[in-house]
Design a protein around this motif. Structure first.
Motif, PDB file in Angstrom:
ATOM      1  N   VAL A  38       1.792  48.938  31.629  1.00 30.21           N
ATOM      2  CA  VAL A  38       1.957  47.706  30.848  1.00 30.21           C
ATOM      3  C   VAL A  38       3.137  46.850  31.324  1.00 30.21           C
ATOM      4  O   VAL A  38       2.991  45.636  31.490  1.00 30.21           O
ATOM      5  N   PRO A  39       4.311  47.420  31.592  1.00 24.64           N
ATOM      6  CA  PRO A  39       5.427  46.563  32.010  1.00 24.64           C
ATOM      7  C   PRO A  39       5.200  45.827  33.324  1.00 24.64           C
ATOM      8  O   PRO A  39       5.851  44.815  33.584  1.00 24.64           O
ATOM      9  N   ASP A  40       4.279  46.298  34.169  1.00 25.41           N
ATOM     10  CA  ASP A  40       4.049  45.678  35.474  1.00 25.41           C
ATOM     11  C   ASP A  40       2.880  44.706  35.495  1.00 25.41           C
ATOM     12  O   ASP A  40       2.635  44.045  36.512  1.00 25.41           O
ATOM     13  N   ARG A  41       2.128  44.614  34.401  1.00 27.04           N
ATOM     14  CA  ARG A  41       0.900  43.826  34.424  1.00 27.04           C
ATOM     15  C   ARG A  41       1.142  42.343  34.658  1.00 27.04           C
ATOM     16  O   ARG A  41       0.300  41.661  35.239  1.00 27.04           O
ATOM     17  N   TRP A  42       2.254  41.820  34.204  1.00 21.64           N
ATOM     18  CA  TRP A  42       2.499  40.384  34.305  1.00 21.64           C
ATOM     19  C   TRP A  42       2.509  39.903  35.748  1.00 21.64           C
ATOM     20  O   TRP A  42       2.145  38.755  36.023  1.00 21.64           O
ATOM     21  N   HIS A  43       2.917  40.750  36.703  1.00 16.66           N
ATOM     22  CA  HIS A  43       2.893  40.324  38.101  1.00 16.66           C
ATOM     23  C   HIS A  43       1.848  41.052  38.939  1.00 16.66           C
ATOM     24  O   HIS A  43       1.509  40.608  40.039  1.00 16.66           O
ATOM     25  N   ALA A  44       1.312  42.177  38.417  1.00 17.48           N
ATOM     26  CA  ALA A  44       0.275  42.907  39.163  1.00 17.48           C
ATOM     27  C   ALA A  44      -1.101  42.293  38.956  1.00 17.48           C
ATOM     28  O   ALA A  44      -1.950  42.350  39.845  1.00 17.48           O
ATOM     29  N   TRP A  45      -1.339  41.709  37.795  1.00 15.53           N
ATOM     30  CA  TRP A  45      -2.641  41.104  37.495  1.00 15.53           C
ATOM     31  C   TRP A  45      -2.733  39.693  38.060  1.00 15.53           C
ATOM     32  O   TRP A  45      -1.722  39.000  38.178  1.00 15.53           O
ATOM     33  N   PRO A  46      -3.964  39.224  38.366  1.00 20.89           N
ATOM     34  CA  PRO A  46      -4.132  37.809  38.728  1.00 20.89           C
ATOM     35  C   PRO A  46      -3.805  36.920  37.530  1.00 20.89           C
ATOM     36  O   PRO A  46      -3.924  37.333  36.370  1.00 20.89           O
ATOM     37  N   CYS A  89      15.618  39.379  28.507  1.00 21.60           N
ATOM     38  CA  CYS A  89      14.547  38.584  29.128  1.00 21.60           C
ATOM     39  C   CYS A  89      14.892  38.342  30.592  1.00 21.60           C
ATOM     40  O   CYS A  89      15.994  37.881  30.919  1.00 21.60           O
ATOM     41  N   VAL A  90      13.944  38.643  31.464  1.00 20.74           N
ATOM     42  CA  VAL A  90      14.199  38.520  32.904  1.00 20.74           C
ATOM     43  C   VAL A  90      13.442  37.353  33.545  1.00 20.74           C
ATOM     44  O   VAL A  90      13.880  36.813  34.553  1.00 20.74           O
ATOM     45  N   THR A  91      12.308  36.960  32.983  1.00 18.31           N
ATOM     46  CA  THR A  91      11.565  35.810  33.510  1.00 18.31           C
ATOM     47  C   THR A  91      10.579  35.342  32.445  1.00 18.31           C
ATOM     48  O   THR A  91      10.349  36.027  31.450  1.00 18.31           O
ATOM     49  N   ALA A  92      10.011  34.156  32.663  1.00 17.86           N
ATOM     50  CA  ALA A  92       9.110  33.578  31.666  1.00 17.86           C
ATOM     51  C   ALA A  92       7.878  32.983  32.334  1.00 17.86           C
ATOM     52  O   ALA A  92       7.961  32.368  33.402  1.00 17.86           O
ATOM     53  N   LEU A  93       6.737  33.171  31.678  1.00 13.57           N
ATOM     54  CA  LEU A  93       5.461  32.615  32.112  1.00 13.57           C
ATOM     55  C   LEU A  93       4.946  31.701  31.005  1.00 13.57           C
ATOM     56  O   LEU A  93       5.052  32.032  29.825  1.00 13.57           O
ATOM     57  N   ARG A  94       4.370  30.566  31.385  1.00  8.61           N
ATOM     58  CA  ARG A  94       3.836  29.648  30.378  1.00  8.61           C
ATOM     59  C   ARG A  94       2.517  29.034  30.821  1.00  8.61           C
ATOM     60  O   ARG A  94       2.293  28.803  32.019  1.00  8.61           O
TER      61      ARG A  94
END
Length: 202
Positions: A38-46, A89-94
């Motif tokens: 789960v912690p890696d999904r934000w950058h591992a997933w398309p 918080c280390v980064t943000a996606l919007r």
């Protein structure tokens, strides 16, 4: 009875051996591969899995509604994306969505955390919302900014993400103190936050 190395197998044993290989290959193809934690999904997933093209919701009357992706913003710092500090918080996606009638728009922000924080709140939150809206030209979200934010939602759990939404009207109307958001707009903010959180952590 011993069999010499290199001797061909009897026909029956050949069939069983080939059948076993076939079954193994079928099981390997059908068995789901282990996904990223789960912690890696934000950058591992398309990006289209983190922010799907369409999210299904429900109107106050119970009818099914669809929220459509208007655009995805570049990854940015937490300070640039959120109006208040988020621990670890280390980064943000919007990304910004619009309902299928292009009446409502909402920006959803994902705060990626170095470690989970205690569960926060879920549901409507007073304006200003935690995430800064993102406009996209040429569509229903082209006039959406911080002055157009009427309501939002904030969702946190045991997972290392905080999901926040900021919602308003696609016609560009500005918020004024005391203005009330329609229940359908508040539902949009809540459902979008919950759906993306569920997709990222489920």
């Amino acid at each position: 009875m011993q069999r010499q190395i290199g001797c061909p197998l009897p026909p029956f044993e050949v069939d069983v051996f080939q059948l076993s290989l076939l079954l193994l290959s079928l099981l390997s193809a059908s068995w789901p591969a282990a996904g990223p934690p789960v912690p890696d999904r934000w950058h591992a997933w398309p990006v289209t899995r983190v922010f799907p093209y369409a999210v299904t919701g429900t109107s106050p009357s119970g009818a099914t509604v669809t929220y459509l992706l208007a655009g995805v913003a570049p990854e940015t710092s937490c300070a640039a994306a959120f109006q208040s500090a988020l621990p670890a918080c280390v980064t943000a996606l919007r990304a910004t969505y619009a309902d299928s009638t292009a009446t409502f728009v909402a920006t959803v922000g994902i705060a990626v955390l170095a470690r989970p924080i205690p569960p926060g709140t879920a549901g409507p939150v007073p304006r200003p919302a935690a995430v800064r809206p993102v406009a996209f030209p040429g569509g229903p979200a082209e006039r959406f900014g911080e002055r157009q934010c009427f309501t939002g939602a904030l969702l946190a759990s045991h997972a290392p993400y905080v999901i926040a939404t900021a919602a308003g009207y696609a016609d560009g109307r500005s918020y004024h103190p005391g203005d009330q958001a329609m229940s359908r707009l508040g539902g949009f903010a809540r459902q979008l936050a919950a759906a993306l959180h569920r997709g990222l952590t489920g």
